[in-house]
Motif scaffolding. Structure first.
Motif, PDB file in Angstrom:
ATOM      1  N   LYS A 138       0.827  -1.214   0.000  1.00 54.64           N
ATOM      2  CA  LYS A 138       0.000   0.000   0.000  1.00 54.64           C
ATOM      3  C   LYS A 138       0.857   1.259   0.000  1.00 54.64           C
ATOM      4  CE  LYS A 138      -1.749   1.989   3.582  1.00 54.64           C
ATOM      5  NZ  LYS A 138      -2.432   2.361   4.839  1.00 54.64           N
ATOM      6  N   ASP A 139       1.860   1.304   0.888  1.00 57.07           N
ATOM      7  CA  ASP A 139       2.691   2.501   0.989  1.00 57.07           C
ATOM      8  C   ASP A 139       3.686   2.616  -0.169  1.00 57.07           C
ATOM      9  OD1 ASP A 139       1.674   3.758   3.305  1.00 57.07           O
ATOM     10  OD2 ASP A 139       2.678   2.295   4.570  1.00 57.07           O
ATOM     11  N   PHE A 140       4.243   1.485  -0.606  1.00 53.96           N
ATOM     12  CA  PHE A 140       5.202   1.531  -1.718  1.00 53.96           C
ATOM     13  C   PHE A 140       4.504   1.978  -2.999  1.00 53.96           C
ATOM     14  CE2 PHE A 140       7.441  -0.382  -5.324  1.00 53.96           C
ATOM     15  CZ  PHE A 140       8.740   0.057  -5.098  1.00 53.96           C
ATOM     16  N   ASP A 141       3.332   1.414  -3.281  1.00 53.65           N
ATOM     17  CA  ASP A 141       2.579   1.807  -4.477  1.00 53.65           C
ATOM     18  C   ASP A 141       2.185   3.278  -4.415  1.00 53.65           C
ATOM     19  OD1 ASP A 141       2.842  -0.823  -5.126  1.00 53.65           O
ATOM     20  OD2 ASP A 141       0.702  -1.311  -5.060  1.00 53.65           O
ATOM     21  N   GLY A 142       1.783   3.727  -3.236  1.00 58.79           N
ATOM     22  CA  GLY A 142       1.431   5.133  -3.067  1.00 58.79           C
ATOM     23  C   GLY A 142       2.620   6.042  -3.302  1.00 58.79           C
ATOM     24  N   PHE A 143       3.792   5.622  -2.786  1.00 58.34           N
ATOM     25  CA  PHE A 143       5.021   6.399  -2.957  1.00 58.34           C
ATOM     26  C   PHE A 143       5.414   6.483  -4.431  1.00 58.34           C
ATOM     27  CE2 PHE A 143       9.711   5.880  -3.400  1.00 58.34           C
ATOM     28  CZ  PHE A 143      10.078   7.184  -3.100  1.00 58.34           C
ATOM     29  N   ILE A 144       5.338   5.349  -5.152  1.00 57.00           N
ATOM     30  CA  ILE A 144       5.727   5.315  -6.567  1.00 57.00           C
ATOM     31  C   ILE A 144       4.760   6.141  -7.413  1.00 57.00           C
ATOM     32  CG2 ILE A 144       6.001   3.831  -8.592  1.00 57.00           C
ATOM     33  CD1 ILE A 144       8.292   3.646  -6.577  1.00 57.00           C
ATOM     34  N   ASN A 145       3.461   5.943  -7.200  1.00 59.89           N
ATOM     35  CA  ASN A 145       2.460   6.694  -7.984  1.00 59.89           C
ATOM     36  C   ASN A 145       2.602   8.199  -7.767  1.00 59.89           C
ATOM     37  OD1 ASN A 145       1.057   4.570  -9.312  1.00 59.89           O
ATOM     38  ND2 ASN A 145      -0.011   4.070  -7.419  1.00 59.89           N
ATOM     39  N   ALA A 146       2.823   8.605  -6.525  1.00 53.11           N
ATOM     40  CA  ALA A 146       2.982  10.029  -6.223  1.00 53.11           C
ATOM     41  C   ALA A 146       4.260  10.580  -6.847  1.00 53.11           C
ATOM     42  CB  ALA A 146       2.995  10.244  -4.711  1.00 53.11           C
ATOM     43  N   SER A 147       5.352   9.820  -6.752  1.00 49.93           N
ATOM     44  CA  SER A 147       6.639  10.272  -7.292  1.00 49.93           C
ATOM     45  C   SER A 147       6.585  10.449  -8.804  1.00 49.93           C
ATOM     46  CB  SER A 147       7.740   9.264  -6.932  1.00 49.93           C
ATOM     47  OG  SER A 147       7.926   9.194  -5.538  1.00 49.93           O
ATOM     48  N   PHE A 148       5.909   9.529  -9.508  1.00 53.04           N
ATOM     49  CA  PHE A 148       5.833   9.609 -10.964  1.00 53.04           C
ATOM     50  C   PHE A 148       4.881  10.713 -11.432  1.00 53.04           C
ATOM     51  CE2 PHE A 148       8.328   5.916 -10.942  1.00 53.04           C
ATOM     52  CZ  PHE A 148       8.688   5.582 -12.228  1.00 53.04           C
ATOM     53  N   LYS A 149       4.149  11.286 -10.481  1.00 52.21           N
ATOM     54  CA  LYS A 149       3.309  12.445 -10.793  1.00 52.21           C
ATOM     55  C   LYS A 149       3.965  13.739 -10.336  1.00 52.21           C
ATOM     56  CE  LYS A 149      -1.043   9.885 -10.487  1.00 52.21           C
ATOM     57  NZ  LYS A 149      -2.278   9.656  -9.697  1.00 52.21           N
ATOM     58  N   GLY A 150       5.182  13.605  -9.797  1.00 64.83           N
ATOM     59  CA  GLY A 150       5.905  14.777  -9.320  1.00 64.83           C
ATOM     60  C   GLY A 150       5.398  15.296  -7.993  1.00 64.83           C
ATOM     61  N   LYS A 151       4.743  14.407  -7.215  1.00 61.45           N
ATOM     62  CA  LYS A 151       4.181  14.816  -5.919  1.00 61.45           C
ATOM     63  C   LYS A 151       4.895  14.090  -4.777  1.00 61.45           C
ATOM     64  CE  LYS A 151      -0.421  15.562  -7.927  1.00 61.45           C
ATOM     65  NZ  LYS A 151      -1.847  15.149  -7.882  1.00 61.45           N
ATOM     66  N   ALA A 152       4.716  14.622  -3.564  1.00 59.90           N
ATOM     67  CA  ALA A 152       5.303  14.005  -2.366  1.00 59.90           C
ATOM     68  C   ALA A 152       4.320  13.001  -1.774  1.00 59.90           C
ATOM     69  CB  ALA A 152       5.659  15.072  -1.347  1.00 59.90           C
ATOM     70  N   TYR A 153       4.869  11.996  -1.107  1.00 64.64           N
ATOM     71  CA  TYR A 153       4.027  11.001  -0.438  1.00 64.64           C
ATOM     72  C   TYR A 153       4.433  10.918   1.029  1.00 64.64           C
ATOM     73  CZ  TYR A 153       1.774   6.601   0.796  1.00 64.64           C
ATOM     74  OH  TYR A 153       1.012   5.638   1.407  1.00 64.64           O
ATOM     75  N   GLU A 154       3.448  10.994   1.883  1.00 62.14           N
ATOM     76  CA  GLU A 154       3.695  10.930   3.316  1.00 62.14           C
ATOM     77  C   GLU A 154       3.170   9.601   3.870  1.00 62.14           C
ATOM     78  OE1 GLU A 154       5.403  12.993   5.157  1.00 62.14           O
ATOM     79  OE2 GLU A 154       5.756  14.391   3.485  1.00 62.14           O
ATOM     80  N   VAL A 155       4.074   8.865   4.503  1.00 67.33           N
ATOM     81  CA  VAL A 155       3.670   7.614   5.157  1.00 67.33           C
ATOM     82  C   VAL A 155       2.911   7.948   6.433  1.00 67.33           C
ATOM     83  CG1 VAL A 155       4.533   5.552   6.333  1.00 67.33           C
ATOM     84  CG2 VAL A 155       5.589   6.298   4.204  1.00 67.33           C
TER      85      VAL A 155
END
Length: 302
Positions: free
Chosen positions: A86-103
């Motif tokens: 859940k967190d890894f997919d969220g991190f990757i999807n956010a990064s490839f959109k140029g956004k930050a991801y907070e765990v």
């Protein structure tokens, strides 16, 4: 001399068509793979990255716990594979959109806290006020360790560039399609508007592009510098190398597609040429028969 110049001109157009076809298909391939978060996530699933990462995180929690007097048994399987996914997919999807991801660190700390409380009950250890402070510090360290384990190095920076590049890919593809159309038009006129000649050069371009993809696949398979990366984390090394070399089958498929398309154009060109030759021979035969008939009538009249 003029014939040689025309042949040279046709050859240059064909070379340019090969370059455009290769770049065009490479951009489409890149859009579906290297600049796609889904491709990286799919790669992670293929190499069992989530489970391995969950085991590594749990191991790091155990190491931190042992320093705080908690045995390994007390922190077994605190973090699940699904949580990591859940967190890894969220991190990757956010990064490839140029956004930050907070765990959600609070969620992680609650999971670890439950494991600590269960361990205390199991071992009949009373949690005092001093222990509460130590536990709070321990929870903070574990959530920090979890967050660091999920974040791949350079991915946020690369993801920002990817997000910018993805916005330009469609424009580049459209531009290359227009250039390809223009080159085919130039080839048609250079072939003196003879369709079979133009199709023959189009076949050359497609067959050559297919061979280039087969060559690229060989280079990727046997001369890939990515395998020389000095990554200490085997799980991360497997993810990076599989992510890069995962396009091997795509390259082979693209090469095969271009070979098939080139072969179709070659067969079509030869078919049109054969038909034109037969038509030309038939006309010559009819012309000869007409001439012989006229000559025969002329002799009879004499």
């Amino acid at each position: 001399m003029q014939k040689k110049l025309v042949s040279l001109y046709q050859g240059l157009i064909t070379i340019m068509m090969i370059m455009v076809l290769f770049l065009l298909s490479a951009l489409i391939l890149t859009r579906q793979t290297y600049v796609s978060s889904e491709y990286l996530i799919k790669t992670a699933e293929e190499i069992n990255y989530y489970e391995e990462t969950a085991q590594n995180i749990n191991q790091s929690f155990q190491d931190i716990g042992m320093a705080s007097g908690i045995s390994k048994d007390g922190l077994e399987q605190v973090i699940s594979k699904d949580q990591v996914k859940k967190d890894f997919d969220g991190f990757i999807n956010a990064s490839f959109k140029g956004k930050a991801y907070e765990v959600n660190r609070k969620e992680i700390e609650n999971e670890v806290n439950q494991a600590v409380q269960s361990y205390a009950k199991k071992t009949n250890k009373k949690i005092t006020q001093e222990n509460e402070q130590a536990i709070s510090f321990f929870l903070e360290k574990t959530s920090e360790s979890y967050d660091q384990a999920l974040r791949l190095p350079l991915v946020p920076t690369i993801g920002l560039r990817v997000a910018q590049f993805k916005n330009q890919i469609v424009k580049l593809i459209i531009g290359l399609l227009l250039v390809l159309t223009l080159l085919m038009g130039l080839q048609y006129f250079a072939s003196k508007r003879r369709l079979h000649i133009m199709l023959r050069f189009v076949a050359y371009a497609n067959l050559s592009t297919g061979l280039l993809y087969f060559l690229s696949a060989i280079v990727l398979k046997y001369f890939n510098p990515v395998h020389r990366l000095s990554l200490t984390d085997k799980n991360l090394f497997d993810l990076v190398t599989t992510y890069v070399t995962g396009t091997f089958s795509w390259l082979l498929v693209l090469g095969l597609i271009f070979i098939v398309i080139g072969s179709i154009f070659a067969i079509l060109s030869n078919s049109i040429r054969t038909r034109l030759i037969k038509k030309s021979r038939r006309r010559e035969l009819e012309k000869k028969k007409g001439y012989d008939m006229f000559y025969h009538q002329k002799n009879v009249s004499r």
